[in-house]
Design an enzyme around this catalytic site. Sequence first.
Site, PDB file in Angstrom:
ATOM      1  N   CYS B  94       0.814  -1.221   0.000  1.00 51.18           N
ATOM      2  CA  CYS B  94       0.000   0.000   0.000  1.00 51.18           C
ATOM      3  C   CYS B  94       0.853   1.280   0.000  1.00 51.18           C
ATOM      4  O   CYS B  94       1.519   1.546  -0.985  1.00 51.18           O
ATOM      5  CB  CYS B  94      -0.979  -0.051   1.168  1.00 51.18           C
ATOM      6  SG  CYS B  94      -2.373   1.066   0.949  1.00 51.18           S
ATOM      7  N   HIS B 195      -3.807  -5.760   1.459  1.00 53.43           N
ATOM      8  CA  HIS B 195      -3.506  -6.001   2.867  1.00 53.43           C
ATOM      9  C   HIS B 195      -4.547  -6.951   3.421  1.00 53.43           C
ATOM     10  O   HIS B 195      -5.329  -7.505   2.667  1.00 53.43           O
ATOM     11  CB  HIS B 195      -3.339  -4.701   3.646  1.00 53.43           C
ATOM     12  CG  HIS B 195      -4.562  -3.877   3.797  1.00 53.43           C
ATOM     13  ND1 HIS B 195      -4.805  -2.763   3.022  1.00 53.43           N
ATOM     14  CD2 HIS B 195      -5.606  -3.976   4.634  1.00 53.43           C
ATOM     15  CE1 HIS B 195      -5.944  -2.232   3.398  1.00 53.43           C
ATOM     16  NE2 HIS B 195      -6.471  -2.948   4.378  1.00 53.43           N
TER      17      HIS B 195
END
Lengths: 472, 242
Positions: B94, B195
């Site tokens: 991310c 994630h």
Amino acid sequence: MNVWSIIGATPQYCRRHIADDTTYGCPATGESRGDRTTGHVRVAHKVTFMARKLRTRMAITAGRMASATSRIAGRGEGMVVGGRVMLKLAPDAIADLANGRVAALVSATNGKTSTTRLLANAVEQLGPVVTAATGANMTSGVVTTLASGPPDATAVLEVDEAYLPMVTAATKPRVILLGNLSRDQLDRMNEVAMTARKWRAMLAEHPEVTVVANADDPVVTFAAEQAPRVVWVGGGQVWTADSSVCPECGTLLTRTEHDWNCTGCGRKRPETSWELQWTDGVGTAVSRLGQELDLSGLQLPGRFNASNATLALAVAEQLGLGLEESVRRMCQVQAVSGRYAIVDVGALRIRLLLAKNPAGWTELIDVMPGAPTPVIVSINSNAADGRDPSWLWDVPFEKLRGRTVIATGDRRRDLAVRLLHAQVDHVVIADPYSPHAPLPPEARALEVIDNAATYTAFHELRTRAQREASND
Amino acid sequence: MTESVVRIASIYPTLLGTYGDGGNVLALVHRAVLHGLTTEVVDVAPGEHLPRDADLYVLGGGEDTAQVAAADALRADGGLHQAVNRGAAVLAICAGYQLIGHEFPDATGAASPGVGILDIRTDRLPKRAVGELLAKPDSQAPAAMTDLLTGYENHAGATHLGPDARPLAQVEFGVGNGDGSEGAISGQVLGTYLHGPCLARNPQVADVLLGWVVGENLPTLVEREVEELRAERLDFVRRSGR
């Protein structure tokens, strides 16, 4: 005669009526519930109405009708919708209703409902108190709470972190209690620092307010440190992940068990006047004068609630309350909006534990009995829980090792993977409350089993317990 | 298999740890133990030097200000470049993924310089991507990656791959890089928007990273809890339609 009280220049009224105008029964005269024709209720309401602006009075009536409609429709307590209607009709209703009687506002990410209840119980030693019973803590909940009860009852209000500046400006409280700030949900991460900055600006605009603040939370400290009158309380902080860096200069904070400081700008933990001492699971609040107040009688469990009580006691002192008496009254609080309540769900008797975010979970794990006692953990990921359960990895579930954890809720499989990595024994069961659920025998043998749950899982269990109880 | 220790450096977990990213390090350690490998984990705080001798560097997600601070600190340190040059592996998630590229948007949307160890550039998506992300490993991804990649994404970045990077996967559900691809690989540097954490939900990715470190493909090992979670998430995404 102790159930009667004098309000202003008006005659005597039934205190029970005045403290809670939804209860239409008088313990002194025995008049029946639901009878609104007695002089007590009518006159009490007349006083209420005379002290307030016409617009506010009309708004209260309309709000009550909306609340009642919502209750009848089975949509809960109706406080929020009633409050919304009131504020729509009378935007300054909060200020009008507050009218100098707000003793304290309580805000924090975690524990504000429990802390408010503890404090409200203590403040009742002065007379009637209005406080939200259900944790309705935004403007609509605040206005509904203020509109309930007698017009001059002392108000102790729980306020959502984001609404605190607005409610402070409208209610002019004597004391504001600031407990802790951490992220609620992953997608609200940025809000921690922003909330602290807003609180800081709010306190700059209200120098007359006394602030009672947790010195162990660096973000709360940053928010409160420039207020002219701060009572610092060493309330502890187990969750440090949202205050790892200095809220002002961004330097990584240096921490020891009971202290913190910033090597970048010199900011450090303020010197406290109140401290919570926590030894072997028993709390003692030490006052600014060194008085030791034994908190072992608190029915709300854990270090976290002892911390809430210590913060509330520091407020009680500012309000001139007797401290021993305050502790005695706080010890009468058993359950707060279902938190810590013992209820029957299906074939199990459970103690309901609520955690809404990683900080709350971290505290809650310490509240549960030690290994090898099994516990149930219910994880959902509805909007109110946060859609993304990645936070499970921020919670130290490793502390549950040595027992079997019963994983349930919509996201029980995420929890199972987390527990696998934490080396915690577990079983995954969709409905552990079923009499046929494959529970470990030691769980079945327990009289009461702890059940920690996310927000919507907690409310599902509460509703199910209430439904099953009413069907019995 | 090997007596040597796998050294894992967790980079700035206090800045880059928003999405339960510590879970990726836990998953690496967990998989390593299953494969009979020994691990050593070092948490690197901002201001500390990156260890020069780690085998695997892990960066997580973080909010905008922390991301800029982490990128600045890493550029000043220079350790990540050296690590990549000597063949160490990197996993970046991310915000960590964005910041190891050439540039990424800061809180105001202005381009902020990245570390530059992955040939990607990130600007803003028209709309923030939040939700389940499901992707099929790209044909150029490591051969050991055969399973669908599942995770959760929460970012506003549109990531564009340069000629020296190839996509990790192709999106089946969700947004990923924004052009239908998801993540990027270059050498032994792997970046992704997944994630959840990524490695707990995709143990094959953990095994690929560990395989890079030990220099051989690791055998397939399946765990019931993980497979049940993957099946449930895949089913959820399919029921969500699209």
